[in-house]
Design a protein around this motif. Structure first.
Motif, PDB file in Angstrom:
ATOM      1  N   LEU A   1      -6.744   9.385   6.118  1.00  0.00           N
ATOM      2  CA  LEU A   1      -6.480   8.452   5.020  1.00  0.00           C
ATOM      3  C   LEU A   1      -5.333   7.519   5.363  1.00  0.00           C
ATOM      4  O   LEU A   1      -4.352   7.921   6.001  1.00  0.00           O
ATOM      5  N   ASP A   2      -5.445   6.251   4.893  1.00  0.00           N
ATOM      6  CA  ASP A   2      -4.300   5.364   5.050  1.00  0.00           C
ATOM      7  C   ASP A   2      -3.266   5.701   3.976  1.00  0.00           C
ATOM      8  O   ASP A   2      -3.501   6.525   3.088  1.00  0.00           O
ATOM      9  N   ALA A   3      -2.114   5.085   4.035  1.00  0.00           N
ATOM     10  CA  ALA A   3      -0.987   5.447   3.165  1.00  0.00           C
ATOM     11  C   ALA A   3      -1.319   5.251   1.686  1.00  0.00           C
ATOM     12  O   ALA A   3      -0.975   6.084   0.842  1.00  0.00           O
ATOM     13  N   ALA A   4      -2.002   4.140   1.351  1.00  0.00           N
ATOM     14  CA  ALA A   4      -2.307   3.859  -0.050  1.00  0.00           C
ATOM     15  C   ALA A   4      -3.279   4.888  -0.618  1.00  0.00           C
ATOM     16  O   ALA A   4      -3.087   5.411  -1.724  1.00  0.00           O
ATOM     17  N   ALA A   5      -4.334   5.207   0.126  1.00  0.00           N
ATOM     18  CA  ALA A   5      -5.315   6.183  -0.347  1.00  0.00           C
ATOM     19  C   ALA A   5      -4.677   7.572  -0.443  1.00  0.00           C
ATOM     20  O   ALA A   5      -4.957   8.333  -1.387  1.00  0.00           O
ATOM     21  N   ARG A   6      -3.819   7.882   0.487  1.00  0.00           N
ATOM     22  CA  ARG A   6      -3.135   9.183   0.466  1.00  0.00           C
ATOM     23  C   ARG A   6      -2.293   9.309  -0.810  1.00  0.00           C
ATOM     24  O   ARG A   6      -2.292  10.347  -1.468  1.00  0.00           O
TER      25      ARG A   6
END
Length: 359
Positions: free
Chosen positions: A225-230
């Motif tokens: 996951l990228d930071a925003a989705a995480r």
């Protein structure tokens, strides 16, 4: 069966005098006044007592009544209307004089039949609470922890630039929504990515299991996951977990039974009580206070701040599952002139029945 033996009760910690401080004569007259008041809700006069075979003159009876009033156990609502027990007097009666009567076979059968209701547990709880309400002529209450949903899918719907609606669908078809704050500048693709990841990874798990798995995978760097989705994943689970831990299922049945003939002269008290029952969080907190230990809790009038204005009594009993943990609390609420000797054992039996249901 007395309130002090054979059955577990938690006595009041108030400054009510012990029953031993009353003479035999005072105890007899006090008991007759309380019995009469609990039977019809009316003050009991010296003439009525004199006609009840006390073998005392009305003047002697009035003297004892005056003594009991000076002790704070009785009160005279009007100059010549007779006496009625105060909340302090009711506490003394419940703790030291009450003779409990076991539920009849018919009463036990009614409760057990409702608990055996085939279908969701909540429906059986509601049906059992309705039976308790009918038998006690009070409002019936039951509270159990909210059962954790088993997840089927999770998705995010944008509500604007700063918030999204997290939609949880459970295996049983239940749907719950929560508003989640979005990280600054989050793209719509991150919402889709977070939802897909959670559905694929967490399907078939409870919230507690899901949170443990997410914390492990994110902590070990096993997620792409990228930071925003995480961040979305973490916030979504946090909102659900915190909310679920705070909430319980509270079922109230039979409020209409509080509007009996005797309530007509005291409609303001009943209105206060019905208003109090609308405060589900406060009622849940009261029942939560009754969940410690195994004993039946009896709150009379102002002993409980929630119902102090309405002058009501609450009888509540926790019940446990097969592992010994408290899984709920059941009880009734009604006017202070409850038939405690009859209702307390019915609440006890209902708690035992629900323990078998929830076990």
């Amino acid at each position: 069966m007395s309130a002090g033996g054979g059955r577990a009760y938690i006595p009041s910690m108030s400054a009510t005098p012990p029953i031993a401080e009353l003479s035999d004569r005072a105890r007899d007259i006090f008991r007759r006044v309380v019995d009469g008041y609990l039977h019809d809700g009316q003050p009991v006069g010296s003439k009525t007592l004199a006609q009840a075979g006390l073998n005392l003159s009305p003047a002697s009876i009035r003297g004892v009544l005056a003594q009991l009033e000076a002790m704070g156990l009785l009160a005279a609502p009007h100059t010549s209307a007779g006496r009625m027990p105060t909340e302090r007097g009711l506490r003394l009666f419940v703790d030291g004089m009450m003779q409990a009567t076991e539920p009849s076979a018919e009463e036990r059968a009614q409760i057990e039949a409702r608990a055996a209701n085939r279908g969701p547990v909540e429906e059986a709880l509601a049906a059992t609470t309705a039976a308790l309400s009918g038998l006690s002529a009070c409002a019936g209450l039951v509270m159990v922890p909210k059962r954790e949903a088993v997840l089927r899918s999770i998705g995010f719907v944008p509500l604007g630039q700063a918030q999204a609606l997290a939609v949880l669908v459970a295996e049983d078809g239940g749907v719950e929504n929560r508003v989640v704050d979005l990280p600054p500048g989050v793209a719509a693709s991150a919402l889709v990515e977070a939802g897909n990841y959670m559905t694929a990874t967490l399907g078939g798990l409870t919230l507690a299991q899901a949170r443990a798995r997410i914390e492990h995978e994110l902590g070990e760097g096993q997620s792409a996951l990228d930071a925003a989705a995480r961040t979305l994943v973490e916030r979504g689970l946090a909102v659900w977990s915190e909310d679920g831990a705070r909430r319980s299922v509270l079922i109230v049945r039979g409020q209409g039974r509080l509007l009996d003939d005797a309530a007509a002269a005291d409609l303001e008290r009943v209105r206060e009580l019905l208003d109090d029952l609308e405060g589900k969080q406060e009622v849940a907190a009261l029942l939560g206070a009754a969940s410690a230990g195994d004993a039946t809790r009896i709150f009379i009038g102002a002993e409980n701040k929630l119902f102090a204005l309405s002058g009501s009594s609450v009888i509540a009993k926790p019940f446990r599952g097969h592992d010994g943990r408290v899984v709920g609390v059941v009880g009734v609420i009604g006017p202070t002139r409850l038939n405690y000797a009859r209702i307390v054992p019915i609440v006890d039996f209902t708690a035992a029945t629900l323990a078998r249901l929830m076990g």
